[in-house]
Write a protein that holds these residues in place. Structure first.
Motif, PDB file in Angstrom:
ATOM      1  N   GLN A  80       0.836  -1.199   0.000  1.00 37.15           N
ATOM      2  CA  GLN A  80       0.000   0.000   0.000  1.00 37.15           C
ATOM      3  C   GLN A  80       0.875   1.255   0.000  1.00 37.15           C
ATOM      4  O   GLN A  80       1.777   1.402   0.824  1.00 37.15           O
ATOM      5  CB  GLN A  80      -0.911   0.003   1.225  1.00 37.15           C
ATOM      6  CG  GLN A  80      -1.939   1.123   1.225  1.00 37.15           C
ATOM      7  CD  GLN A  80      -3.035   0.871   2.236  1.00 37.15           C
ATOM      8  OE1 GLN A  80      -3.803  -0.085   2.105  1.00 37.15           O
ATOM      9  NE2 GLN A  80      -3.105   1.702   3.251  1.00 37.15           N
ATOM     10  N   GLY A  81       0.596   2.141  -0.950  1.00 38.01           N
ATOM     11  CA  GLY A  81       1.390   3.349  -1.105  1.00 38.01           C
ATOM     12  C   GLY A  81       2.685   3.113  -1.846  1.00 38.01           C
ATOM     13  O   GLY A  81       3.504   4.038  -1.984  1.00 38.01           O
ATOM     14  N   GLY A  82       2.893   1.884  -2.330  1.00 40.29           N
ATOM     15  CA  GLY A  82       4.147   1.557  -3.003  1.00 40.29           C
ATOM     16  C   GLY A  82       3.944   0.693  -4.221  1.00 40.29           C
ATOM     17  O   GLY A  82       2.911   0.756  -4.893  1.00 40.29           O
ATOM     18  N   GLN A  83       4.901  -0.183  -4.467  1.00 38.67           N
ATOM     19  CA  GLN A  83       4.934  -0.922  -5.721  1.00 38.67           C
ATOM     20  C   GLN A  83       4.211  -2.259  -5.654  1.00 38.67           C
ATOM     21  O   GLN A  83       3.908  -2.777  -4.581  1.00 38.67           O
ATOM     22  CB  GLN A  83       6.376  -1.158  -6.136  1.00 38.67           C
ATOM     23  CG  GLN A  83       7.135  -2.130  -5.228  1.00 38.67           C
ATOM     24  CD  GLN A  83       8.590  -2.227  -5.617  1.00 38.67           C
ATOM     25  OE1 GLN A  83       9.358  -1.304  -5.395  1.00 38.67           O
ATOM     26  NE2 GLN A  83       8.972  -3.350  -6.205  1.00 38.67           N
ATOM     27  N   VAL A  84       3.967  -2.805  -6.830  1.00 40.30           N
ATOM     28  CA  VAL A  84       3.428  -4.150  -6.970  1.00 40.30           C
ATOM     29  C   VAL A  84       4.585  -5.140  -6.903  1.00 40.30           C
ATOM     30  O   VAL A  84       5.603  -4.962  -7.583  1.00 40.30           O
ATOM     31  CB  VAL A  84       2.669  -4.302  -8.305  1.00 40.30           C
ATOM     32  CG1 VAL A  84       2.249  -5.746  -8.515  1.00 40.30           C
ATOM     33  CG2 VAL A  84       1.460  -3.379  -8.343  1.00 40.30           C
ATOM     34  N   LEU A  85       4.442  -6.170  -6.065  1.00 39.74           N
ATOM     35  CA  LEU A  85       5.473  -7.200  -5.966  1.00 39.74           C
ATOM     36  C   LEU A  85       5.330  -8.182  -7.128  1.00 39.74           C
ATOM     37  O   LEU A  85       4.223  -8.516  -7.552  1.00 39.74           O
ATOM     38  CB  LEU A  85       5.362  -7.946  -4.638  1.00 39.74           C
ATOM     39  CG  LEU A  85       5.402  -7.099  -3.362  1.00 39.74           C
ATOM     40  CD1 LEU A  85       5.463  -8.013  -2.139  1.00 39.74           C
ATOM     41  CD2 LEU A  85       6.560  -6.122  -3.362  1.00 39.74           C
ATOM     42  N   GLN A  86       6.457  -8.662  -7.620  1.00 39.00           N
ATOM     43  CA  GLN A  86       6.451  -9.602  -8.722  1.00 39.00           C
ATOM     44  C   GLN A  86       6.442 -11.040  -8.207  1.00 39.00           C
ATOM     45  O   GLN A  86       7.160 -11.365  -7.252  1.00 39.00           O
ATOM     46  CB  GLN A  86       7.684  -9.388  -9.602  1.00 39.00           C
ATOM     47  CG  GLN A  86       7.741  -8.020 -10.248  1.00 39.00           C
ATOM     48  CD  GLN A  86       6.503  -7.739 -11.077  1.00 39.00           C
ATOM     49  OE1 GLN A  86       6.143  -8.535 -11.953  1.00 39.00           O
ATOM     50  NE2 GLN A  86       5.856  -6.617 -10.813  1.00 39.00           N
ATOM     51  N   PRO A  87       5.650 -11.925  -8.804  1.00 43.28           N
ATOM     52  CA  PRO A  87       5.614 -13.322  -8.357  1.00 43.28           C
ATOM     53  C   PRO A  87       6.778 -14.126  -8.929  1.00 43.28           C
ATOM     54  O   PRO A  87       7.115 -14.020 -10.101  1.00 43.28           O
ATOM     55  CB  PRO A  87       4.280 -13.821  -8.909  1.00 43.28           C
ATOM     56  CG  PRO A  87       4.062 -13.003 -10.146  1.00 43.28           C
ATOM     57  CD  PRO A  87       4.653 -11.652  -9.861  1.00 43.28           C
ATOM     58  N   ARG A  88       7.378 -14.954  -8.075  1.00 37.63           N
ATOM     59  CA  ARG A  88       8.432 -15.870  -8.517  1.00 37.63           C
ATOM     60  C   ARG A  88       8.290 -17.162  -7.718  1.00 37.63           C
ATOM     61  O   ARG A  88       8.204 -17.116  -6.480  1.00 37.63           O
ATOM     62  CB  ARG A  88       9.818 -15.278  -8.270  1.00 37.63           C
ATOM     63  CG  ARG A  88      10.118 -13.995  -9.011  1.00 37.63           C
ATOM     64  CD  ARG A  88      10.448 -14.231 -10.471  1.00 37.63           C
ATOM     65  NE  ARG A  88      11.675 -14.975 -10.626  1.00 37.63           N
ATOM     66  CZ  ARG A  88      12.893 -14.415 -10.604  1.00 37.63           C
ATOM     67  NH1 ARG A  88      13.034 -13.121 -10.361  1.00 37.63           N
ATOM     68  NH2 ARG A  88      13.969 -15.155 -10.794  1.00 37.63           N
ATOM     69  N   VAL A  89       8.299 -18.293  -8.384  1.00 40.05           N
ATOM     70  CA  VAL A  89       8.228 -19.564  -7.666  1.00 40.05           C
ATOM     71  C   VAL A  89       9.598 -19.900  -7.093  1.00 40.05           C
ATOM     72  O   VAL A  89      10.629 -19.375  -7.521  1.00 40.05           O
ATOM     73  CB  VAL A  89       7.720 -20.704  -8.578  1.00 40.05           C
ATOM     74  CG1 VAL A  89       6.284 -20.438  -8.997  1.00 40.05           C
ATOM     75  CG2 VAL A  89       8.619 -20.877  -9.790  1.00 40.05           C
ATOM     76  N   SER A  90       9.620 -20.790  -6.107  1.00 42.52           N
ATOM     77  CA  SER A  90      10.867 -21.118  -5.404  1.00 42.52           C
ATOM     78  C   SER A  90      11.946 -21.606  -6.349  1.00 42.52           C
ATOM     79  O   SER A  90      13.133 -21.260  -6.204  1.00 42.52           O
ATOM     80  CB  SER A  90      10.599 -22.182  -4.332  1.00 42.52           C
ATOM     81  OG  SER A  90       9.743 -21.706  -3.333  1.00 42.52           O
ATOM     82  N   ARG A  91      11.571 -22.425  -7.305  1.00 44.92           N
ATOM     83  CA  ARG A  91      12.553 -22.955  -8.254  1.00 44.92           C
ATOM     84  C   ARG A  91      13.282 -21.834  -8.985  1.00 44.92           C
ATOM     85  O   ARG A  91      14.512 -21.853  -9.139  1.00 44.92           O
ATOM     86  CB  ARG A  91      11.841 -23.858  -9.273  1.00 44.92           C
ATOM     87  CG  ARG A  91      12.782 -24.481 -10.292  1.00 44.92           C
ATOM     88  CD  ARG A  91      12.021 -25.211 -11.388  1.00 44.92           C
ATOM     89  NE  ARG A  91      11.241 -24.288 -12.200  1.00 44.92           N
ATOM     90  CZ  ARG A  91       9.924 -24.161 -12.134  1.00 44.92           C
ATOM     91  NH1 ARG A  91       9.237 -24.867 -11.257  1.00 44.92           N
ATOM     92  NH2 ARG A  91       9.285 -23.316 -12.907  1.00 44.92           N
ATOM     93  N   SER A  92      12.517 -20.836  -9.407  1.00 49.58           N
ATOM     94  CA  SER A  92      13.111 -19.708 -10.116  1.00 49.58           C
ATOM     95  C   SER A  92      14.028 -18.907  -9.194  1.00 49.58           C
ATOM     96  O   SER A  92      15.107 -18.450  -9.601  1.00 49.58           O
ATOM     97  CB  SER A  92      12.000 -18.819 -10.679  1.00 49.58           C
ATOM     98  OG  SER A  92      12.539 -17.684 -11.324  1.00 49.58           O
ATOM     99  N   MET A  93      13.599 -18.718  -7.938  1.00 53.58           N
ATOM    100  CA  MET A  93      14.445 -17.988  -6.988  1.00 53.58           C
ATOM    101  C   MET A  93      15.758 -18.733  -6.747  1.00 53.58           C
ATOM    102  O   MET A  93      16.832 -18.127  -6.683  1.00 53.58           O
ATOM    103  CB  MET A  93      13.697 -17.796  -5.670  1.00 53.58           C
ATOM    104  CG  MET A  93      12.501 -16.859  -5.747  1.00 53.58           C
ATOM    105  SD  MET A  93      12.959 -15.151  -6.128  1.00 53.58           S
ATOM    106  CE  MET A  93      13.814 -14.679  -4.610  1.00 53.58           C
ATOM    107  N   ASP A  94      15.684 -20.063  -6.619  1.00 54.05           N
ATOM    108  CA  ASP A  94      16.890 -20.856  -6.397  1.00 54.05           C
ATOM    109  C   ASP A  94      17.861 -20.730  -7.564  1.00 54.05           C
ATOM    110  O   ASP A  94      19.089 -20.699  -7.373  1.00 54.05           O
ATOM    111  CB  ASP A  94      16.531 -22.328  -6.202  1.00 54.05           C
ATOM    112  CG  ASP A  94      15.827 -22.590  -4.883  1.00 54.05           C
ATOM    113  OD1 ASP A  94      15.938 -21.747  -3.979  1.00 54.05           O
ATOM    114  OD2 ASP A  94      15.147 -23.637  -4.772  1.00 54.05           O
ATOM    115  N   GLU A  95      17.312 -20.659  -8.774  1.00 51.38           N
ATOM    116  CA  GLU A  95      18.162 -20.572  -9.955  1.00 51.38           C
ATOM    117  C   GLU A  95      18.816 -19.195 -10.096  1.00 51.38           C
ATOM    118  O   GLU A  95      19.997 -19.090 -10.457  1.00 51.38           O
ATOM    119  CB  GLU A  95      17.334 -20.870 -11.209  1.00 51.38           C
ATOM    120  CG  GLU A  95      16.847 -22.313 -11.293  1.00 51.38           C
ATOM    121  CD  GLU A  95      15.847 -22.513 -12.426  1.00 51.38           C
ATOM    122  OE1 GLU A  95      15.419 -21.499 -13.035  1.00 51.38           O
ATOM    123  OE2 GLU A  95      15.483 -23.676 -12.690  1.00 51.38           O
TER     124      GLU A  95
END
Length: 216
Positions: A80-95
């Protein structure tokens, strides 16, 4: 339609006019609530950005938030009052960001939907208090219990819920009520309106695909 309409229409359609009736009011009420829940799971009919469950307060250091039990999956997260968070699945974060779970607090930019059941992992963790605003696909928040209670789903789908009510009713283990042929017929009609059944594992897979490749 309200709950009393559902009960009366069901009894009229199946000619349940005896005394006592073949199905009690509490049984039919349970069937109606199951029908709305099933329709929402299959067709994603309830998209919510404004109810109380879509607003979550967080504190400095928080790295995960708990979702309401009605949430099937989350479409969008905004600070609220800021940005939209981007979705990332765990596999993508690990990579892309090995060791991402150990990142110190900062300005969150990503939410991870498949980190833990019923929760979202936020990355990096919050460095200050904030409020998250969500858009979710969910099941009904409350069951219908009173005669004038109505389904949350759009009115144009109300009549079709009766097909699932009849499907459940004709599976009742009793010589006067059990009719698997009729049950199958009404299950097919319900599927034609709301789509095929969604097993829990398929719901989880569909949510992950949504974040991987996007959706409507």
């Amino acid at each position: 339609m309200n709950l009393r309409n559902f009960i009366d229409d069901f009894r009229r359609d199946v000619r349940d006019t005896g005394k006592p009736p073949m199905w009690t009011d509490p049984e039919i009420i349970d069937f109606v609530n199951q029908a709305e829940d099933e329709a929402c799971r299959r067709a994603g009919l309830l998209v919510d950005s404004s109810s109380s469950i879509t607003e979550i307060s967080v504190s400095a250091g928080d790295y995960e938030v708990e979702l309401d039990a009605s949430v099937i999956y989350v479409r969008r997260v905004r600070v609220q009052g800021g940005q939209v968070l981007q979705p990332r699945v765990s596999r993508s974060m690990d990579e892309d960001a090995p060791g991402w779970e150990d990142t110190p607090a900062g300005n969150p930019v990503i939410f991870v939907p498949d980190w833990e059941s019923g929760k979202l992992r936020i990355w990096p963790p919050f460095s200050a208090t904030a409020t998250l605003r969500l858009t979710v696909v969910r099941t009904p928040l409350n069951e219908m219990v009173e005669d004038d209670d109505e389904p949350e789903i759009p009115r144009r789908y109300h009549k079709s819920l009766l097909d699932w009510v009849k499907f459940l009713a004709y599976q009742k283990q009793d010589a006067d009520t059990m009719d698997l042929v009729k049950a199958a017929k009404f299950e097919e009609r319900f599927t034609a309106e709301f789509g095929p059944p969604s097993a829990a594992i398929d719901e989880h897979w569909a949510a992950e695909q949504y974040y991987d490749v996007g959706a409507n």
